[in-house]
Enzyme design. Structure first.
Site, PDB file in Angstrom:
ATOM      1  N   ASP A 311       0.865  -1.171   0.000  1.00 54.34           N
ATOM      2  CA  ASP A 311       0.000   0.000   0.000  1.00 54.34           C
ATOM      3  C   ASP A 311       0.908   1.229   0.000  1.00 54.34           C
ATOM      4  O   ASP A 311       2.138   1.141   0.047  1.00 54.34           O
ATOM      5  CB  ASP A 311      -0.976  -0.048   1.192  1.00 54.34           C
ATOM      6  CG  ASP A 311      -2.189   0.840   0.943  1.00 54.34           C
ATOM      7  OD1 ASP A 311      -2.125   1.734   0.071  1.00 54.34           O
ATOM      8  OD2 ASP A 311      -3.211   0.660   1.626  1.00 54.34           O
ATOM      9  N   GLU A 529     -10.230   7.029   4.218  1.00 51.88           N
ATOM     10  CA  GLU A 529      -9.032   6.630   4.953  1.00 51.88           C
ATOM     11  C   GLU A 529      -8.821   7.447   6.234  1.00 51.88           C
ATOM     12  O   GLU A 529      -9.775   7.859   6.879  1.00 51.88           O
ATOM     13  CB  GLU A 529      -7.796   6.709   4.039  1.00 51.88           C
ATOM     14  CG  GLU A 529      -7.920   5.777   2.835  1.00 51.88           C
ATOM     15  CD  GLU A 529      -6.640   5.680   2.043  1.00 51.88           C
ATOM     16  OE1 GLU A 529      -5.565   5.534   2.627  1.00 51.88           O
ATOM     17  OE2 GLU A 529      -6.724   5.752   0.800  1.00 51.88           O
TER      18      GLU A 529
HETATM   19  C1  BGC Z   1      -5.053   3.077   0.194  1.00 54.35           C
HETATM   20  C2  BGC Z   1      -5.273   1.972  -0.802  1.00 54.35           C
HETATM   21  C3  BGC Z   1      -5.159   2.505  -2.220  1.00 54.35           C
HETATM   22  C4  BGC Z   1      -3.818   3.188  -2.374  1.00 54.35           C
HETATM   23  C5  BGC Z   1      -3.573   3.719  -3.777  1.00 54.35           C
HETATM   24  C6  BGC Z   1      -3.817   3.891  -0.103  1.00 54.35           C
HETATM   25  O1  BGC Z   1      -3.722   5.011   0.695  1.00 54.35           O
HETATM   26  O2  BGC Z   1      -4.972   2.525   1.493  1.00 54.35           O
HETATM   27  O3  BGC Z   1      -6.519   1.356  -0.586  1.00 54.35           O
HETATM   28  O4  BGC Z   1      -5.326   1.490  -3.138  1.00 54.35           O
HETATM   29  O5  BGC Z   1      -3.739   4.269  -1.456  1.00 54.35           O
HETATM   30  O6  BGC Z   1      -4.347   4.816  -4.052  1.00 54.35           O
END
Ligand code: BGC
Length: 767
Positions: A311, A529
Site C-alpha cells: 500500500d 481513509e
Molecule cells: C489506500 C489503498 C489505495 C492506495 C492507492 C492507499 O492510501 O490505502 O486502498 O489502493 O492508497 O491509491
C-alpha cells in the site's frame, strides 16, 4: 553445538527445498522467462517499483497540478529510462481526468517504456476504481461496496465489476486496486463503507462476483474489456483496536483464519491476479514486514501466484511510523524478504537504490528478486500489454451509456434499505407537501462518498453537474410546488469532513407548519481513509438538534441516513415514522431514493451489518452466546446485553412475505454427504417484491464456543402478489466448519440448527 548442527542441517535443507519448491510453483511463461533471463539487476528492481503520477507531471503535488495536465518528459525519462520503473499509479493533481487525458498519459508513458528502454517492457498503470472508475470524468458510478452488499444481489455486483472494468479500460488503465475484502466489523473504522459488511460469507460471495466482473468469467484479463483486480488489504485491516485507520490490530490466529482469511482465499481460488497488503500492523508486526503472512500464508498456504503490491508508502512506514526497521534500507530488506513483489513507493526512487545495494550485499537473494519480477511480468503478459499496451477510448462506445447507467441505478435501488415504516407511512402520496431538510439533502458529495472524482470525494462540483441530489429527485417526482427546502444544518465548507453547523433551524421548523411530511436527510459528509477517523460514532450534535426540533412540530418524519457507517441515532429514531438507510448510493442514489419514497419502487435492501444502538456496544450478529446473558433477567438489570438498533440482514418491503415448510431432506449429515434445506416463501401482500432468503446455521456445542449463528447461504428472489416460491440450499459438512484451537478448519460431530427467517429445524452431523 556440532550435534545441534548435525540435527539442524538436514532440517534446514528440507525446509529450504520445500520453500524453494513451493515458490517455484509460480507459472513459467516462456516469453516472460526469456525476458527475465536478459534482465540486469537494475532492470529487475525497476520492475518492482511504482510511483504516483504527480512525480512525473509538470508542477504537480498531491492536490494541484499545472493545467492542462502535462507530463514532464525529463522526469518521465528519469523514472522509466534511468530507474526503469515498471509501474505508475493514481491521478495527478488529486482529481479525475477525461478519457482524452488518460489516453495521453498512458500512451506517452508506454511509448517511452517500450521504445526508449533496452528491453521495451510496458508499464502497468493502476488506479483505484472503487465504485466505478473513480478518476475518470463521466464514468458510471455505482453505490459504494457497502451499498452493493446491501443488495445481496450477486448478479448486480458482478455487473458493476464488468462495467467498471470496461470504463477503466476505456481510460487506458488495465489494473484496479479493488475490491476491498477487509471485514466491515467495526463501524468506527473510516473505511467500513469500502467493505462488503460484517459477514465473512457475504463478503466472500460478493468478492468472487466482483473479481469475476473485473477479470472476466475465466479471468481473461488479456481481453481489452477486463482488467487485473487487486483484492486488498491483506490481512486483518479493518478491525484496528482503536477503530482508527492504520492503528494496531490485535487479532488472535483463530479469528484471523475464521473471519479475515476466507474472502481472500476465495478470490485467490477465483483467480485474482494481484493483491495489496494491509497498511497497518497485526499483533505488533507491520504486515508489510510479515514473512508469516505474506509468504507462508498468502503465497504458500493459500497458493497465491500473482503479484503482491504494497500500500501507499508502506515500506517507508516500517521505518518512519512503525519503528521496526531502523532505516529505510532496512525496511526495504524486510518488506522484500517478507514477500512484497512491488513497492508503491510512491514519491521518490530511493527504494530502487536501496534494493540494488541490498542484493549486491547479499541481504536480499536474487531468487527472491526473480520470483517478484516473474510475478509482475506474468501479470503484464496475461494483460497482453506487449500487444496492446494502451487501449483507446474510441473503442468503448458504451462508456457512460444508458445501458450502464441503468445497471448502476438498479444497484442503487436494490441497496436502499427500509429499516422502519410505522403505520406504513411509506410510500408517500405524490400529492403530499413535504419539507426536505438536513445537510445530506442537497449534496452529490454525500451521495457518492470518498473515492469519487477525488480521494476524499470533496471539490467535485465540476464533475457532478446534471446528476440529482435527494432534493432534486424529490422535486422532480412531486413537483417543486410541493416541496420546501430548509437545510437546517450544513457541512462546514472547506473544513474537515465531520464539521457541520446550524443554518437557521428555526426556519426549518417554521417551514414544517405548512407540510404533510418531513424528509430529513442526515448522516455524514464524504471522507476517505485516515482523514475519516472519528472520536464518537454518535450522530453530530447539530444534526440531533435539528431532528429534535423538527420532531416537536409533530409532522411525520421520514429519516434518511446517507452515511458510510452506522452513526448512532438511538435518541432521535423514536421521532421518525420511517427510517431508510441509503449508505453511499452514488450518482443515481437521489433518483433511486425518490422512487422508493413515493412508491414507484418496492425496497428490498438488507443491512449488511448490525446497526448499533450504543457507541459502546459494537457487537456483530455472529457473536458468542455470552453476549446475551439475560437468563437472570428480573433479578438484575441486563439492559447492557446484546441490543441493536437494527439487526444484520434486516430490511422491510412494501409487501409482506410469509415463510413456511422449512424441510430438511434428512436429519443426518455424514462426512462427504450433503443435506438439502428447502423453504417456501409467499408474497402475502398486494405488490410485487424482492426478498433475500437467508440461511443460517448454529452449531449447538463445539470445542470452541460457537457463534450464535452464521450465514451459510442466501438467494434473492422476486415474487408477484400471491406467488409462492420454493427455495433450496445445499449444506455440506465443510460449510459448517470453524477454526479450532489448533488453527484447523473442522466440522465437529453433533447437533446443528438451521434457521430461515423465524423457522428452525435440527440435524445431526456424524463423521
Ligand atoms: C489506500 C489503498 C489505495 C492506495 C492507492 C492507499 O492510501 O490505502 O486502498 O489502493 O492508497 O491509491
Amino acid at each position: 553445538m556440532k550435534k545441534l548442527l548435525i540435527f539442524l542441517i538436514p532440517v534446514m535443507l528440507l525446509w529450504a527445498c520445500n520453500t524453494a519448491e513451493k515458490k517455484s510453483s509460480v507459472e513459467r511463461i516462456p516469453e516472460v522467462e526469456k525476458i527475465l533471463a536478459q534482465m540486469t539487476l537494475e532492470e529487475k528492481v525497476g520492475q518492482m517499483a511504482q510511483v504516483t503520477l504527480d512525480v512525473i507531471t509538470v508542477g504537480a503535488n498531491q492536490y494541484h497540478t499545472q493545467e492542462p495536465l502535462t507530463l514532464d518528459m525529463d522526469l518521465v525519462r528519469k523514472a522509466l529510462v534511468d530507474y526503469k520503473l515498471g509501474s505508475i499509479l493514481n491521478t495527478a493533481g488529486g482529481k479525475a481526468r477525461t478519457l482524452e487525458e488518460w489516453h495521453y498519459i498512458v500512451s506517452t508513458l508506454q511509448e517511452v517504456a517500450m521504445n526508449e528502454t533496452r528491453l521495451g517492457i510496458p508499464i502497468i498503470y493502476g488506479v483505484d476504481a472503487i465504485h466505478g472508475t473513480t478518476y475518470t470524468a463521466g464514468a458510471t458510478f455505482f453505490p459504494q461496496q457497502i451499498g452493493q452488499a446491501a443488495t445481496w444481489n450477486r448478479e448486480l455486483v458482478r455487473r458493476g465489476g464488468e462495467i467498471t472494468a470496461y470504463e477503466t479500460r476505456a481510460s487506458a488503465i488495465p489494473w484496479n486496486f479493488s475490491p476491498v475484502l477487509d471485514m466491515g466489523r467495526d463501524p468506527r473504522f473510516p473505511r467500513m463503507w469500502e467493505t462488503f459488511g460484517e459477514d465473512v460469507y457475504l463478503a466472500s460471495q460478493l468478492g468472487i462476483e466482483i473479481v469475476k466482473g473485473y477479470e472476466g468469467p475465466n479471468n481473461e484479463i488479456g481481453s481489452p474489456y477486463y482488467l487485473a483486480s487487486c483484492p486488498k488489504h491483506f490481512l486483518g485491516y479493518g478491525t484496528p483496536y482503536s477503530g482508527k485507520d492504520r492503528t494496531p490490530a490485535l487479532i488472535p490466529d483463530i479469528e484471523l483464519h475464521e473471519r479475515h482469511v476466507p474472502a481472500f482465499a476465495e478470490v485467490i481460488k477465483a483467480g485474482a491476479h494481484t493483491i495489496m497488503v494491509n497498511s497497518g500492523q497485526v499483533n505488533g508486526v507491520p504486515v508489510h514486514a510479515s514473512y508469516r503472512l505474506l509468504t507462508e500464508l498468502l503465497k504458500e498456504e493459500l497458493g497465491f501466484e500473482g503479484l503482491v503490491v504494497t500500500d501507499w508508502q508502506d515500506i517507508d512506514n516500517i521505518h518512519t511510523r512503525d519503528r521496526v526497521a531502523s532505516s529505510q534500507k532496512e525496511a526495504v530488506k524486510m518488506a522484500i524478504n517478507a514477500g512484497v513483489d512491488m513497492a508503491m513507493i510512491p514519491y521518490n526512487f530511493d527504494f530502487c537504490d536501496h534494493l540494488v545495494e541490498l542484493v549486491n550485499e547479499g541481504e536480499v537473494s536474487m531468487s527472491r528478486i526473480d520470483d517478484a519480477v516473474r510475478r509482475i511480468l506474468n501479470v503484464k503478459h496475461k494483460l497482453n500489454l506487449w500487444e496492446t499496451p494502451v487501449t483507446h477510448y474510441s473503442d468503448y462506445p458504451k462508456f457512460g451509456s444508458e445501458e450502464f447507467i441503468n445497471d448502476a441505478y438498479q444497484t442503487a435501488l436494490e441497496s436502499i434499505t427500509l429499516l422502519k415504516n410505522d403505520d406504513n407511512v411509506l410510500p408517500l402520496r405524490k400529492n403530499a407537501r413535504v419539507l426536505v431538510s438536513g445537510p445530506n439533502a442537497n449534496s452529490m458529495r454525500t451521495l457518492n462518498g470518498g473515492w469519487s472524482y477525488t480521494w476524499q470525494g470533496s471539490n467535485i462540483d465540476e464533475f457532478v453537474e446534471g446528476y440529482s441530489t435527494i432534493l432534486d429527485a424529490v422535486e422532480a417526482k412531486i413537483g417543486k410546488n410541493n416541496v420546501v427546502y430548509r437545510e437546517g444544518v450544513r457541512y462546514t465548507p472547506d473544513a474537515p469532513y465531520w464539521a457541520d453547523e446550524e443554518v437557521d433551524i428555526n426556519a426549518a421548523v417554521r417551514a414544517a407548519a405548512g407540510v404533510d411530511y418531513i424528509i430529513l436527510a442526515l448522516g455524514e459528509n464524504s471522507y476517505c481513509e485516515k482523514p475519516g477517523d472519528l472520536h464518537d460514532l454518535s450522530l453530530s450534535e447539530n444534526q440531533v438538534k435539528l431532528a429534535n426540533a423538527l420532531a416537536k412540530t409533530g409532522k411525520p418524519i421520514i429519516l434518511i441516513m446517507n452515511q458510510g457507517r452506522p452513526r448512532i441515532i438511538r435518541t432521535i429514531e423514536p421521532h421518525a415514522k420511517a427510517v431508510v438507510n441509503a449508505y453511499l448510493p452514488g450518482n443515481y442514489g437521489g433518483l433511486a431514493l425518490a422512487e422508493v419514497l413515493f412508491g414507484d419502487y418496492n425496497p428490498n435492501g438488507k443491512a449488511p451489518f448490525t446497526y448499533p444502538l450504543y457507541v459502546n456496544s459494537l457487537v456483530t450478529y455472529d457473536h458468542k452466546p455470552s453476549e446475551k446473558q439475560d437468563r437472570m433477567a428480573g433479578m438484575y438489570d441486563y439492559e447492557s446485553d446484546f441490543a441493536v438498533q437494527y439487526p444484520f440482514g434486516y430490511g422491510l418491503s412494501y409487501t409482506s412475505f410469509e415463510y413456511s415448510n422449512l424441510v430438511l431432506n434428512s436429519e443426518e449429515l455424514t462426512k462427504g454427504g450433503e443435506i438439502t434445506v428447502t423453504v417456501d416463501v409467499k408474497n402475502t401482500g398486494s405488490r410485487q417484491g424482492k426478498e433475500v432468503v437467508q440461511l443460517y446455521t448454529s452449531d449447538l456445542y463445539a470445542s470452541i464456543t460457537p457463534d450464535v449463528r452464521r450465514l451459510r447461504g442466501f438467494d434473492k428472489i422476486s415474487l408477484d402478489p400471491g406467488q409462492t416460491k420454493s427455495v433450496s440450499f445445499t449444506l455440506k459438512p465443510e460449510d459448517l466448519a470453524f477454526v479450532n484451537k489448533n488453527i484447523e478448519w473442522v466440522t465437529e460431530p453433533g447437533e446443528f440448527m438451521v434457521q430461515v427467517e423465524k423457522l428452525t429445524a435440527n440435524f445431526n452431523y456424524t463423521e
